[in-house]
Motif scaffolding. Structure first.
Motif, PDB file in Angstrom:
ATOM      1  N   THR A 171      33.862  23.784  62.946  1.00 24.70           N
ATOM      2  CA  THR A 171      34.069  25.214  63.122  1.00 24.70           C
ATOM      3  C   THR A 171      34.888  25.703  61.940  1.00 24.70           C
ATOM      4  N   GLN A 172      34.326  26.595  61.173  1.00 29.62           N
ATOM      5  CA  GLN A 172      35.033  27.127  60.022  1.00 29.62           C
ATOM      6  C   GLN A 172      35.647  28.470  60.393  1.00 29.62           C
ATOM      7  N   VAL A 173      36.929  28.624  60.075  1.00 28.15           N
ATOM      8  CA  VAL A 173      37.621  29.891  60.288  1.00 28.15           C
ATOM      9  C   VAL A 173      38.004  30.416  58.918  1.00 28.15           C
ATOM     10  N   LYS A 174      37.429  31.535  58.540  1.00 27.30           N
ATOM     11  CA  LYS A 174      37.757  32.132  57.249  1.00 27.30           C
ATOM     12  C   LYS A 174      38.924  33.088  57.433  1.00 27.30           C
ATOM     13  N   PHE A 175      39.912  32.959  56.568  1.00 30.53           N
ATOM     14  CA  PHE A 175      41.081  33.822  56.610  1.00 30.53           C
ATOM     15  C   PHE A 175      41.245  34.449  55.240  1.00 30.53           C
ATOM     16  N   ASN A 176      41.132  35.758  55.168  1.00 29.67           N
ATOM     17  CA  ASN A 176      41.238  36.477  53.915  1.00 29.67           C
ATOM     18  C   ASN A 176      42.696  36.852  53.670  1.00 29.67           C
ATOM     19  N   THR A 177      43.364  36.118  52.803  1.00 28.95           N
ATOM     20  CA  THR A 177      44.785  36.375  52.542  1.00 28.95           C
ATOM     21  C   THR A 177      45.011  37.727  51.886  1.00 28.95           C
ATOM     22  N   TRP A 178      44.034  38.224  51.146  1.00 29.33           N
ATOM     23  CA  TRP A 178      44.186  39.541  50.510  1.00 29.33           C
ATOM     24  C   TRP A 178      44.357  40.626  51.561  1.00 29.33           C
ATOM     25  N   GLN A 179      43.734  40.455  52.706  1.00 30.57           N
ATOM     26  CA  GLN A 179      43.811  41.452  53.755  1.00 30.57           C
ATOM     27  C   GLN A 179      45.240  41.640  54.243  1.00 30.57           C
ATOM     28  N   PHE A 180      46.047  40.594  54.190  1.00 32.34           N
ATOM     29  CA  PHE A 180      47.410  40.649  54.707  1.00 32.34           C
ATOM     30  C   PHE A 180      48.467  40.580  53.611  1.00 32.34           C
ATOM     31  N   SER A 181      48.064  40.565  52.347  1.00 27.78           N
ATOM     32  CA  SER A 181      49.018  40.368  51.259  1.00 27.78           C
ATOM     33  C   SER A 181      49.952  41.552  51.050  1.00 27.78           C
ATOM     34  N   GLN A 182      49.576  42.735  51.483  1.00 24.40           N
ATOM     35  CA  GLN A 182      50.397  43.920  51.265  1.00 24.40           C
ATOM     36  C   GLN A 182      51.284  44.265  52.464  1.00 24.40           C
ATOM     37  N   PHE A 183      51.235  43.432  53.493  1.00 31.06           N
ATOM     38  CA  PHE A 183      52.009  43.711  54.698  1.00 31.06           C
ATOM     39  C   PHE A 183      53.193  42.777  54.810  1.00 31.06           C
ATOM     40  N   ASN A 184      54.300  43.280  55.285  1.00 31.94           N
ATOM     41  CA  ASN A 184      55.443  42.446  55.598  1.00 31.94           C
ATOM     42  C   ASN A 184      55.337  42.095  57.079  1.00 31.94           C
ATOM     43  N   LEU A 185      54.826  40.915  57.357  1.00 30.18           N
ATOM     44  CA  LEU A 185      54.601  40.505  58.742  1.00 30.18           C
ATOM     45  C   LEU A 185      55.814  39.821  59.354  1.00 30.18           C
ATOM     46  N   GLY A 186      56.827  39.559  58.544  1.00 27.73           N
ATOM     47  CA  GLY A 186      58.018  38.908  59.071  1.00 27.73           C
ATOM     48  C   GLY A 186      57.686  37.573  59.691  1.00 27.73           C
ATOM     49  N   ASP A 187      58.153  37.360  60.911  1.00 27.61           N
ATOM     50  CA  ASP A 187      57.928  36.099  61.609  1.00 27.61           C
ATOM     51  C   ASP A 187      56.709  36.141  62.520  1.00 27.61           C
ATOM     52  N   VAL A 188      55.903  37.172  62.437  1.00 27.73           N
ATOM     53  CA  VAL A 188      54.741  37.316  63.312  1.00 27.73           C
ATOM     54  C   VAL A 188      53.593  36.471  62.787  1.00 27.73           C
ATOM     55  N   SER A 189      53.011  35.680  63.647  1.00 26.28           N
ATOM     56  CA  SER A 189      51.824  34.903  63.299  1.00 26.28           C
ATOM     57  C   SER A 189      50.614  35.821  63.417  1.00 26.28           C
ATOM     58  N   VAL A 190      49.760  35.804  62.410  1.00 23.80           N
ATOM     59  CA  VAL A 190      48.570  36.664  62.468  1.00 23.80           C
ATOM     60  C   VAL A 190      47.562  36.169  63.499  1.00 23.80           C
ATOM     61  N   PHE A 191      47.734  34.972  64.007  1.00 20.20           N
ATOM     62  CA  PHE A 191      46.836  34.442  65.026  1.00 20.20           C
ATOM     63  C   PHE A 191      47.456  34.459  66.407  1.00 20.20           C
ATOM     64  N   GLU A 192      48.624  35.066  66.543  1.00 21.59           N
ATOM     65  CA  GLU A 192      49.320  35.100  67.819  1.00 21.59           C
ATOM     66  C   GLU A 192      48.535  35.952  68.826  1.00 21.59           C
ATOM     67  N   PRO A 193      48.342  35.456  70.037  1.00 28.49           N
ATOM     68  CA  PRO A 193      47.591  36.231  71.033  1.00 28.49           C
ATOM     69  C   PRO A 193      48.240  37.588  71.258  1.00 28.49           C
ATOM     70  N   GLY A 194      47.416  38.606  71.378  1.00 25.90           N
ATOM     71  CA  GLY A 194      47.911  39.947  71.643  1.00 25.90           C
ATOM     72  C   GLY A 194      48.191  40.754  70.382  1.00 25.90           C
TER      73      GLY A 194
END
Length: 94
Positions: A68-91
């Motif tokens: 199972t391949q999961v593609k994650f585009n880092t450019w999509q999130f490169s301009q955001f300060n996500l802090g300690d939030v996981s981008v895969f966190e439920p919800g």
């Protein structure tokens, strides 16, 4: 329309223009024989063929039903300060 294209595009290719077939074959073979979940990162400067390499590896493993391949585009999130939030966190929806 000009007869010749003298520039380079920034589009990934499925052809080995960088002569890296041995690395693509090696990585695809490793992925198919690995018995544990893995995360793979391909790093390099702009225009060095990272996306093209990922696409060519995918072409070799896409018919393997055990992968199972999961593609994650880092450019999509490169301009955001996500802090300690996981981008895969439920919800969390982006």
């Amino acid at each position: 329309m000009p007869k010749y294209n003298y520039g380079y595009t920034d589009r990934p290719t499925h052809e080995d223009s960088f002569h890296i077939t041995q690395y693509i074959d090696g990585l695809a073979s490793f992925i198919q024989r690995c018995n544990t979940p893995i995360t793979i990162s391909i790093q390099g400067d702009w225009g060095t063929g990272k996306t093209s390499m990922m696409e060519m590896v995918y072409d070799k493993i896409k018919n393997n039903e055990h992968i199972t391949q999961v593609k994650f585009n880092t450019w999509q999130f490169s301009q955001f300060n996500l802090g300690d939030v996981s981008v895969f966190e439920p919800g969390i929806v982006f």
